[in-house]
Design a protein around this motif. Structure first.
Motif, PDB file in Angstrom:
ATOM      1  N   GLY A 131     -88.042 -20.543  23.281  1.00 26.05           N
ATOM      2  CA  GLY A 131     -87.276 -20.043  24.393  1.00 26.05           C
ATOM      3  C   GLY A 131     -87.079 -18.543  24.456  1.00 26.05           C
ATOM      4  O   GLY A 131     -86.702 -17.919  23.476  1.00 26.05           O
ATOM      5  N   VAL A 132     -87.308 -18.031  25.638  1.00 24.10           N
ATOM      6  CA  VAL A 132     -87.180 -16.600  25.859  1.00 24.10           C
ATOM      7  C   VAL A 132     -85.710 -16.183  25.851  1.00 24.10           C
ATOM      8  O   VAL A 132     -85.319 -15.234  25.176  1.00 24.10           O
ATOM      9  CB  VAL A 132     -87.852 -16.193  27.177  1.00 24.10           C
ATOM     10  CG1 VAL A 132     -87.711 -14.693  27.392  1.00 24.10           C
ATOM     11  CG2 VAL A 132     -89.326 -16.583  27.166  1.00 24.10           C
ATOM     12  N   PHE A 133     -84.893 -16.926  26.611  1.00 23.99           N
ATOM     13  CA  PHE A 133     -83.456 -16.645  26.662  1.00 23.99           C
ATOM     14  C   PHE A 133     -82.686 -17.895  26.247  1.00 23.99           C
ATOM     15  O   PHE A 133     -83.240 -18.983  26.148  1.00 23.99           O
ATOM     16  CB  PHE A 133     -83.045 -16.224  28.073  1.00 23.99           C
ATOM     17  CG  PHE A 133     -83.845 -15.082  28.636  1.00 23.99           C
ATOM     18  CD1 PHE A 133     -83.758 -13.815  28.075  1.00 23.99           C
ATOM     19  CD2 PHE A 133     -84.679 -15.264  29.728  1.00 23.99           C
ATOM     20  CE1 PHE A 133     -84.503 -12.757  28.603  1.00 23.99           C
ATOM     21  CE2 PHE A 133     -85.417 -14.215  30.263  1.00 23.99           C
ATOM     22  CZ  PHE A 133     -85.324 -12.959  29.690  1.00 23.99           C
ATOM     23  N   GLN A 134     -81.396 -17.733  26.031  1.00 26.82           N
ATOM     24  CA  GLN A 134     -80.550 -18.879  25.714  1.00 26.82           C
ATOM     25  C   GLN A 134     -80.497 -19.822  26.906  1.00 26.82           C
ATOM     26  O   GLN A 134     -80.499 -19.385  28.058  1.00 26.82           O
ATOM     27  CB  GLN A 134     -79.130 -18.416  25.352  1.00 26.82           C
ATOM     28  CG  GLN A 134     -79.051 -17.673  24.025  1.00 26.82           C
ATOM     29  CD  GLN A 134     -79.374 -18.566  22.837  1.00 26.82           C
ATOM     30  OE1 GLN A 134     -79.209 -19.782  22.890  1.00 26.82           O
ATOM     31  NE2 GLN A 134     -79.853 -17.962  21.757  1.00 26.82           N
ATOM     32  N   THR A 135     -80.447 -21.112  26.625  1.00 31.49           N
ATOM     33  CA  THR A 135     -80.421 -22.109  27.693  1.00 31.49           C
ATOM     34  C   THR A 135     -79.632 -23.327  27.249  1.00 31.49           C
ATOM     35  O   THR A 135     -79.562 -23.636  26.056  1.00 31.49           O
ATOM     36  CB  THR A 135     -81.850 -22.537  28.075  1.00 31.49           C
ATOM     37  OG1 THR A 135     -81.780 -23.593  29.049  1.00 31.49           O
ATOM     38  CG2 THR A 135     -82.618 -23.049  26.863  1.00 31.49           C
ATOM     39  N   LEU A 136     -79.048 -24.033  28.216  1.00 28.59           N
ATOM     40  CA  LEU A 136     -78.351 -25.287  27.935  1.00 28.59           C
ATOM     41  C   LEU A 136     -79.278 -26.486  28.116  1.00 28.59           C
ATOM     42  O   LEU A 136     -78.904 -27.612  27.813  1.00 28.59           O
ATOM     43  CB  LEU A 136     -77.144 -25.446  28.878  1.00 28.59           C
ATOM     44  CG  LEU A 136     -76.047 -24.387  28.732  1.00 28.59           C
ATOM     45  CD1 LEU A 136     -74.981 -24.614  29.790  1.00 28.59           C
ATOM     46  CD2 LEU A 136     -75.437 -24.427  27.331  1.00 28.59           C
ATOM     47  N   SER A 137     -80.514 -26.236  28.599  1.00 25.74           N
ATOM     48  CA  SER A 137     -81.422 -27.331  28.924  1.00 25.74           C
ATOM     49  C   SER A 137     -82.131 -27.895  27.701  1.00 25.74           C
ATOM     50  O   SER A 137     -82.674 -28.978  27.735  1.00 25.74           O
ATOM     51  CB  SER A 137     -82.472 -26.855  29.934  1.00 25.74           C
ATOM     52  OG  SER A 137     -81.845 -26.413  31.108  1.00 25.74           O
ATOM     53  N   LYS A 138     -82.138 -27.135  26.607  1.00 25.60           N
ATOM     54  CA  LYS A 138     -82.842 -27.576  25.414  1.00 25.60           C
ATOM     55  C   LYS A 138     -82.258 -26.861  24.217  1.00 25.60           C
ATOM     56  O   LYS A 138     -81.670 -25.788  24.331  1.00 25.60           O
ATOM     57  CB  LYS A 138     -84.345 -27.273  25.536  1.00 25.60           C
ATOM     58  CG  LYS A 138     -85.210 -28.068  24.571  1.00 25.60           C
ATOM     59  CD  LYS A 138     -86.680 -27.928  24.919  1.00 25.60           C
ATOM     60  CE  LYS A 138     -87.519 -28.818  23.998  1.00 25.60           C
ATOM     61  NZ  LYS A 138     -88.964 -28.726  24.306  1.00 25.60           N
ATOM     62  N   ASP A 139     -82.443 -27.464  23.057  1.00 27.27           N
ATOM     63  CA  ASP A 139     -81.934 -26.880  21.828  1.00 27.27           C
ATOM     64  C   ASP A 139     -82.885 -25.794  21.333  1.00 27.27           C
ATOM     65  O   ASP A 139     -83.887 -26.070  20.686  1.00 27.27           O
ATOM     66  CB  ASP A 139     -81.784 -27.971  20.757  1.00 27.27           C
ATOM     67  CG  ASP A 139     -81.201 -27.425  19.456  1.00 27.27           C
ATOM     68  OD1 ASP A 139     -80.643 -26.318  19.492  1.00 27.27           O
ATOM     69  OD2 ASP A 139     -81.319 -28.103  18.425  1.00 27.27           O
ATOM     70  N   ASN A 140     -82.574 -24.559  21.663  1.00 26.07           N
ATOM     71  CA  ASN A 140     -83.342 -23.412  21.178  1.00 26.07           C
ATOM     72  C   ASN A 140     -82.380 -22.518  20.397  1.00 26.07           C
ATOM     73  O   ASN A 140     -81.731 -21.636  20.966  1.00 26.07           O
ATOM     74  CB  ASN A 140     -83.959 -22.620  22.339  1.00 26.07           C
ATOM     75  CG  ASN A 140     -85.100 -23.374  22.980  1.00 26.07           C
ATOM     76  OD1 ASN A 140     -85.996 -23.844  22.307  1.00 26.07           O
ATOM     77  ND2 ASN A 140     -85.062 -23.484  24.299  1.00 26.07           N
ATOM     78  N   PRO A 141     -82.227 -22.757  19.098  1.00 25.62           N
ATOM     79  CA  PRO A 141     -81.224 -22.039  18.317  1.00 25.62           C
ATOM     80  C   PRO A 141     -81.363 -20.523  18.399  1.00 25.62           C
ATOM     81  O   PRO A 141     -80.372 -19.801  18.391  1.00 25.62           O
ATOM     82  CB  PRO A 141     -81.488 -22.525  16.889  1.00 25.62           C
ATOM     83  CG  PRO A 141     -82.172 -23.840  17.043  1.00 25.62           C
ATOM     84  CD  PRO A 141     -82.998 -23.714  18.286  1.00 25.62           C
ATOM     85  N   VAL A 142     -82.597 -20.025  18.450  1.00 27.37           N
ATOM     86  CA  VAL A 142     -82.821 -18.586  18.478  1.00 27.37           C
ATOM     87  C   VAL A 142     -83.693 -18.225  19.679  1.00 27.37           C
ATOM     88  O   VAL A 142     -84.831 -18.673  19.775  1.00 27.37           O
ATOM     89  CB  VAL A 142     -83.496 -18.099  17.180  1.00 27.37           C
ATOM     90  CG1 VAL A 142     -83.723 -16.599  17.246  1.00 27.37           C
ATOM     91  CG2 VAL A 142     -82.642 -18.463  15.959  1.00 27.37           C
TER      92      VAL A 142
END
Length: 215
Positions: A131-142
């Motif tokens: 993930g490029v930016f933080q999102t609530l759609s998926k678990d992307n810790p960093v």
């Protein structure tokens, strides 16, 4: 492999739809100018997924937009979808290609340099980095940010400049131009499109932003 346009890649997910039918949202995105759609569903049973995918394909009959299925090669085969998008823990790309055939579209999620180095580019039609930016759609810790995206994308640019390289996670109308100006061939968007009250209008505006950023 199949040539395709990933400029505006909408991801349909029942968890990010405000309870609205996915076929309805798919048609709205298509009218707005989306170039590629994916059906992602992490909670429904197989029968429900097959029925929903059939309904989405029916809603897209009047549009020349491919529909991919996230993870589930079996569902893609069952409904005659245009291909699949695979994650790093899903079926091996070679196995998916063997099952779906040379004409199917196969994309792969890339999260870091290691994934990029090990990606079977000759079997893929595109990759999506994030993930490029933080999102609530998926678990992307960093979140890797634009610099991180560029670093990973650079690997693919060196080995095959023809492979479409997209960006995913946290992308919306406020940062889409920055992502495209950073060299992305397209953006994959979930919430900013399908949580919006007017999906068609937001999609049209995103298309406008993408076109202007390419100028």
């Amino acid at each position: 492999m199949t040539a395709l346009d990933i400029s505006l890649y909408g991801i349909l997910d029942p968890a990010r739809s405000n309870g609205r039918p996915l076929p309805e949202l798919a048609a709205a995105a298509a009218r707005g100018g989306a170039t590629l759609l994916q059906y992602r569903d992490k909670t429904s049973d197989t029968r429900t997924m097959v029925e929903t995918a059939h309904d989405i394909l029916e809603a897209l009959e009047d549009f020349d937009i491919p529909l991919l299925i996230n993870d589930r090669v079996d569902v893609a085969l069952a409904v005659g979808a245009h291909g699949v998008h695979l994650g790093q823990t899903d079926m091996e790309t070679q196995d998916a290609r063997d099952l779906l055939g040379d004409d199917a579209i196969i994309g792969l999620t890339i999260k870091n340099r290691s994934h990029a180095t090990n990606a079977p580019v000759d079997l893929l039609d595109y990759v999506c980095i994030g993930g490029v930016f933080q999102t609530l759609s998926k678990d992307n810790p960093v979140a890797i940010g634009l610099d991180g995206w560029s670093s990973v994308a650079g690997h693919f640019r060196q080995i095959d400049h023809r492979l479409p390289v997209g960006a995913i996670a946290g992308i919306d109308e406020t940062n889409c131009a920055d992502v495209m100006s950073n060299g992305a061939d397209g953006v994959a968007i979930i919430s900013a499109m399908f949580m919006a009250d007017d999906v068609e209008a937001v999609t049209k505006n995103l298309v406008k932003i993408i076109k202007e950023s390419r100028r």
